[in-house]
Design a protein around this motif. Structure first.
Motif, PDB file in Angstrom:
ATOM      1  N   UNK A 148       2.480  -2.525 -22.092  1.00  0.00           N
ATOM      2  CA  UNK A 148       1.801  -1.469 -21.336  1.00  0.00           C
ATOM      3  C   UNK A 148       1.348  -2.000 -19.978  1.00  0.00           C
ATOM      4  N   UNK A 149       1.161  -1.131 -18.991  1.00  0.00           N
ATOM      5  CA  UNK A 149       0.694  -1.590 -17.679  1.00  0.00           C
ATOM      6  C   UNK A 149      -0.699  -2.207 -17.763  1.00  0.00           C
ATOM      7  N   UNK A 150      -0.979  -3.086 -16.821  1.00  0.00           N
ATOM      8  CA  UNK A 150      -2.286  -3.744 -16.789  1.00  0.00           C
ATOM      9  C   UNK A 150      -3.396  -2.728 -16.570  1.00  0.00           C
ATOM     10  N   UNK A 151      -4.573  -3.053 -17.098  1.00  0.00           N
ATOM     11  CA  UNK A 151      -5.706  -2.148 -16.984  1.00  0.00           C
ATOM     12  C   UNK A 151      -6.453  -2.312 -15.671  1.00  0.00           C
ATOM     13  N   UNK A 152      -6.248  -3.449 -15.004  1.00  0.00           N
ATOM     14  CA  UNK A 152      -6.941  -3.693 -13.750  1.00  0.00           C
ATOM     15  C   UNK A 152      -8.402  -4.043 -13.932  1.00  0.00           C
ATOM     16  N   UNK A 153      -8.742  -4.699 -15.023  1.00  0.00           N
ATOM     17  CA  UNK A 153     -10.133  -5.083 -15.256  1.00  0.00           C
ATOM     18  C   UNK A 153     -10.600  -6.058 -14.181  1.00  0.00           C
ATOM     19  N   UNK A 154     -11.780  -5.843 -13.671  1.00  0.00           N
ATOM     20  CA  UNK A 154     -12.262  -6.637 -12.541  1.00  0.00           C
ATOM     21  C   UNK A 154     -13.004  -7.900 -12.963  1.00  0.00           C
ATOM     22  N   UNK A 155     -13.713  -7.842 -14.067  1.00  0.00           N
ATOM     23  CA  UNK A 155     -14.501  -8.992 -14.503  1.00  0.00           C
ATOM     24  C   UNK A 155     -13.633  -9.911 -15.342  1.00  0.00           C
ATOM     25  N   UNK A 156     -13.396 -11.117 -14.857  1.00  0.00           N
ATOM     26  CA  UNK A 156     -12.553 -12.071 -15.567  1.00  0.00           C
ATOM     27  C   UNK A 156     -13.352 -12.766 -16.659  1.00  0.00           C
ATOM     28  N   UNK A 157     -12.833 -12.743 -17.867  1.00  0.00           N
ATOM     29  CA  UNK A 157     -13.478 -13.385 -19.001  1.00  0.00           C
ATOM     30  C   UNK A 157     -12.720 -14.629 -19.468  1.00  0.00           C
ATOM     31  N   UNK A 158     -11.456 -14.737 -19.078  1.00  0.00           N
ATOM     32  CA  UNK A 158     -10.623 -15.871 -19.485  1.00  0.00           C
ATOM     33  C   UNK A 158     -10.427 -16.784 -18.283  1.00  0.00           C
ATOM     34  N   UNK A 159     -10.612 -18.061 -18.483  1.00  0.00           N
ATOM     35  CA  UNK A 159     -10.475 -19.018 -17.382  1.00  0.00           C
ATOM     36  C   UNK A 159      -9.038 -19.065 -16.857  1.00  0.00           C
ATOM     37  N   UNK A 177      -5.284  -8.314 -20.815  1.00  0.00           N
ATOM     38  CA  UNK A 177      -4.175  -8.708 -21.688  1.00  0.00           C
ATOM     39  C   UNK A 177      -4.361 -10.132 -22.189  1.00  0.00           C
ATOM     40  N   UNK A 178      -4.842 -11.018 -21.310  1.00  0.00           N
ATOM     41  CA  UNK A 178      -5.050 -12.402 -21.736  1.00  0.00           C
ATOM     42  C   UNK A 178      -6.208 -12.505 -22.728  1.00  0.00           C
ATOM     43  N   UNK A 179      -7.218 -11.662 -22.563  1.00  0.00           N
ATOM     44  CA  UNK A 179      -8.315 -11.647 -23.533  1.00  0.00           C
ATOM     45  C   UNK A 179      -7.810 -11.223 -24.904  1.00  0.00           C
ATOM     46  N   UNK A 180      -6.959 -10.200 -24.923  1.00  0.00           N
ATOM     47  CA  UNK A 180      -6.396  -9.769 -26.203  1.00  0.00           C
ATOM     48  C   UNK A 180      -5.506 -10.859 -26.797  1.00  0.00           C
ATOM     49  N   UNK A 181      -4.767 -11.555 -25.948  1.00  0.00           N
ATOM     50  CA  UNK A 181      -3.920 -12.642 -26.432  1.00  0.00           C
ATOM     51  C   UNK A 181      -4.758 -13.739 -27.072  1.00  0.00           C
ATOM     52  N   UNK A 182      -5.883 -14.063 -26.454  1.00  0.00           N
ATOM     53  CA  UNK A 182      -6.769 -15.078 -27.015  1.00  0.00           C
ATOM     54  C   UNK A 182      -7.380 -14.590 -28.326  1.00  0.00           C
ATOM     55  N   UNK A 183      -7.686 -13.303 -28.389  1.00  0.00           N
ATOM     56  CA  UNK A 183      -8.236 -12.726 -29.612  1.00  0.00           C
ATOM     57  C   UNK A 183      -7.237 -12.818 -30.760  1.00  0.00           C
ATOM     58  N   UNK A 184      -5.986 -12.442 -30.501  1.00  0.00           N
ATOM     59  CA  UNK A 184      -5.020 -12.444 -31.603  1.00  0.00           C
ATOM     60  C   UNK A 184      -4.643 -13.872 -32.001  1.00  0.00           C
TER      61      UNK A 184
END
Length: 224
Positions: A148-159, A177-184
């Motif tokens: 799916x297309x990126x959500x454009x979240x502004x606050x970065x939570x993943x280094x 997307x990277x946050x979800x990847x770290x979660x899974x």
């Protein structure tokens, strides 16, 4: 070509490691003892110290070899010609299969921390091998236009340093997307750990079916 001395040293090193793995099964990582390993092998403690100067050195070697073995299993299961979702399922299944076949080594990697021991930085690349395989599946899916297309979240939570492991740079792989990847990634090991350490006893009727279903849920979360 290796010398006879080098071959003898390599053989004894493997004997030491195999004996130490046996201790993991009987006394656990916290009870691992160089003196006990030396005794079991019929060696003087001073001889063993020439191979592993301390218990922590031996633990580090076991951890490195465990992560590398688990990472190799994940890498071998990944067929780059298959569809991303099938790859995801295959890699996750390989992680579970390795863990169930090597429960004491898995416990060393993902169980309770060993009191008084801190893994050195040189264990990090080996520890991220499974994550890199899963990230590769995600990155390939992004480059194939299957996310799916990126959500454009502004606050970065993943280094930013985690970007390479979690799929690399791509417009579909934003911080969300990277946050979800770290979660899974962490959820995969949570599933395996709960099963291996008995936390699903009396709760899950079909461990195989439950694992497969939850891996599919995680794939849905990624958008695969």
């Amino acid at each position: 070509m290796s010398t006879a001395r080098e071959r003898a040293r390599a053989a004894l090193t493997e004997e030491i490691l195999e004996c130490a793995r046996g201790q993991l099964a009987t006394v656990g990582a916290a009870g691992l003892s160089l003196r006990a390993v030396a005794r079991d092998l019929g060696l003087a403690s001073s001889a063993l110290y020439r191979y592993f100067p301390s218990r922590d050195d031996l633990l580090t070697r076991l951890i490195l070899e465990g992560h590398d073995a688990l990472g190799a299993a994940a890498e071998a299961a990944d067929d780059a010609t298959a569809q991303p979702r099938a790859r995801w399922h295959a890699v996750c299944a390989a992680v579970r299969t390795w863990a169930l076949a090597h429960p004491h080594e898995y416990a060393l990697l993902h169980g309770s921390p060993v009191p008084g021991y801190a893994a050195p930085a040189n264990t990090v690349p080996a520890a991220t091998r499974v994550g890199a395989v899963l990230g590769g599946v995600l990155g390939d899916a992004a480059r194939a236009g299957l996310l799916p297309p990126a959500e454009g979240r502004r606050t970065a939570l993943v280094l930013p340093a985690a970007t390479a492991v979690l799929g690399g740079e791509h417009k579909a792989l934003d911080d969300g997307a990277r946050s979800r990847a770290l979660l899974v990634w962490s959820s995969l090991f949570g599933l395996v750990s709960f099963e291996l350490f008995g936390h699903f006893e009396g709760t899950v009727a079909d461990p195989d079916g439950f694992f497969t279903e939850q891996v599919g849920e995680l794939a849905d979360l990624l958008g695969l």
